[in-house]
Write a protein that holds these residues in place. Sequence first.
Motif, PDB file in Angstrom:
ATOM      1  N   LYS A  39       0.841  -1.194   0.000  1.00  0.00           N
ATOM      2  CA  LYS A  39       0.000   0.000   0.000  1.00  0.00           C
ATOM      3  C   LYS A  39       0.877   1.245   0.000  1.00  0.00           C
ATOM      4  O   LYS A  39       1.760   1.404   0.832  1.00  0.00           O
ATOM      5  CB  LYS A  39      -0.894  -0.004   1.249  1.00  0.00           C
ATOM      6  N   LYS A  61      -3.744  -9.152   3.661  1.00  0.00           N
ATOM      7  CA  LYS A  61      -3.830 -10.583   3.342  1.00  0.00           C
ATOM      8  C   LYS A  61      -2.959 -10.917   2.142  1.00  0.00           C
ATOM      9  O   LYS A  61      -2.289 -11.958   2.116  1.00  0.00           O
ATOM     10  CB  LYS A  61      -5.276 -10.989   3.069  1.00  0.00           C
ATOM     11  N   TYR A  71      -8.531   2.819   6.868  1.00  0.00           N
ATOM     12  CA  TYR A  71      -9.233   1.630   6.407  1.00  0.00           C
ATOM     13  C   TYR A  71      -8.619   1.048   5.135  1.00  0.00           C
ATOM     14  O   TYR A  71      -8.491  -0.170   4.991  1.00  0.00           O
ATOM     15  CB  TYR A  71     -10.713   1.942   6.165  1.00  0.00           C
ATOM     16  N   MET A  72      -8.236   1.902   4.187  1.00  0.00           N
ATOM     17  CA  MET A  72      -7.682   1.410   2.935  1.00  0.00           C
ATOM     18  C   MET A  72      -6.380   0.645   3.144  1.00  0.00           C
ATOM     19  O   MET A  72      -6.012  -0.207   2.329  1.00  0.00           O
ATOM     20  CB  MET A  72      -7.449   2.573   1.970  1.00  0.00           C
ATOM     21  N   LEU A  98      -5.760  -1.571   5.268  1.00  0.00           N
ATOM     22  CA  LEU A  98      -5.973  -2.955   5.690  1.00  0.00           C
ATOM     23  C   LEU A  98      -6.218  -3.895   4.517  1.00  0.00           C
ATOM     24  O   LEU A  98      -6.054  -5.107   4.648  1.00  0.00           O
ATOM     25  CB  LEU A  98      -7.174  -3.030   6.643  1.00  0.00           C
ATOM     26  N   ARG A  99      -6.608  -3.338   3.371  1.00  0.00           N
ATOM     27  CA  ARG A  99      -7.056  -4.175   2.269  1.00  0.00           C
ATOM     28  C   ARG A  99      -5.964  -5.081   1.713  1.00  0.00           C
ATOM     29  O   ARG A  99      -6.251  -6.189   1.255  1.00  0.00           O
ATOM     30  CB  ARG A  99      -7.610  -3.307   1.141  1.00  0.00           C
ATOM     31  N   GLY A 100      -4.725  -4.619   1.752  1.00  0.00           N
ATOM     32  CA  GLY A 100      -3.661  -5.407   1.146  1.00  0.00           C
ATOM     33  C   GLY A 100      -2.922  -6.319   2.098  1.00  0.00           C
ATOM     34  O   GLY A 100      -1.995  -7.026   1.675  1.00  0.00           O
TER      35      GLY A 100
END
Length: 313
Positions: free
Chosen positions: A69, A217, A210-211, A213-215
């Motif tokens: 990110k 995993k 929040y954005m 956290l998306r990557g």
Amino acid sequence: MDKLLTTEQVAERLNVHVNTVLRFIKDGKLPAARVGKEYRIKERVLLAFIGDGPAPHTGALVIAVANQKGGATKTTTSVNLAASLGKEGKKTLLVDLDPQGGCAVSLGLDTSELNLTIYDVLVKRDLDISKIIMETDYRFELAPSNIDLAGAEVELMQILSREGILKRRMESIRNSYDYIIIDCPPSLGILTVNALTAADTVLIPVACEYMALRGLKMLFDTISNVRAATNPNLNITGILATKYDARTLNSREILEYLQALCKRENIRMFEPVVNSSVRFIESPRYAKPLVNMHPELDGAKAYQLVAQEIING
């Protein structure tokens, strides 16, 4: 028929510099056949050699600072962690593997004027990494990058065992440092895979957004794939929460999520939280790491505490 290995492939398996493999061959310790100007080693011969147990590697702890990110504070973390380790008396090298050259820019260097960078080390087989390393004013050394590195993704595709090139190039200087920090690019391409293959451990800075956290995993999956393919001993040293603002519900919820994730996955959550501060944005303008420019600020203190946690294991 036995698989024939190059000296570079053998060096990667033994976790030594290719010159060490050549010395083993010259001393008669590792039988090899000459093919033109190169050597080839039978795989069964290598397996028998490994059975004798090569000495375990000692040297710098190599830490990859990774998160695909953008804006995750990888460069800020890398620079301030290197400076903090330097302040603790640890000999530290910062390797910039981001084509944006943020580490050099943060220290006031004009990357367009750099004649040799980490790009040259990766694509030029005979260039020793020590030739590009420069001193800084902040008790650590820098292997810089610039925009040339953007072309490495394509050029490395033509090189044998490309995932381990950085690891092989660093082997000759690894014993010269206590810590080597690698600032990874904001992607999960071949440069980041090289960093993860070369590293002992991964430090993951995560902005409290929040954005961000998306990557996570996807990064965990990449680390697992690297363990399976090129670096079985790679581990995660911890997750560091950054850009934290206790006044906002968003930051507090993200921090709670990260704490729960670390507990569930048995990953260390660094106790210091790096608070959001305009001082981090300003520090490159003054060409100084924040831990040197404003050591009394909470953010600077957080990085110094992270450095102490790493030193203490």
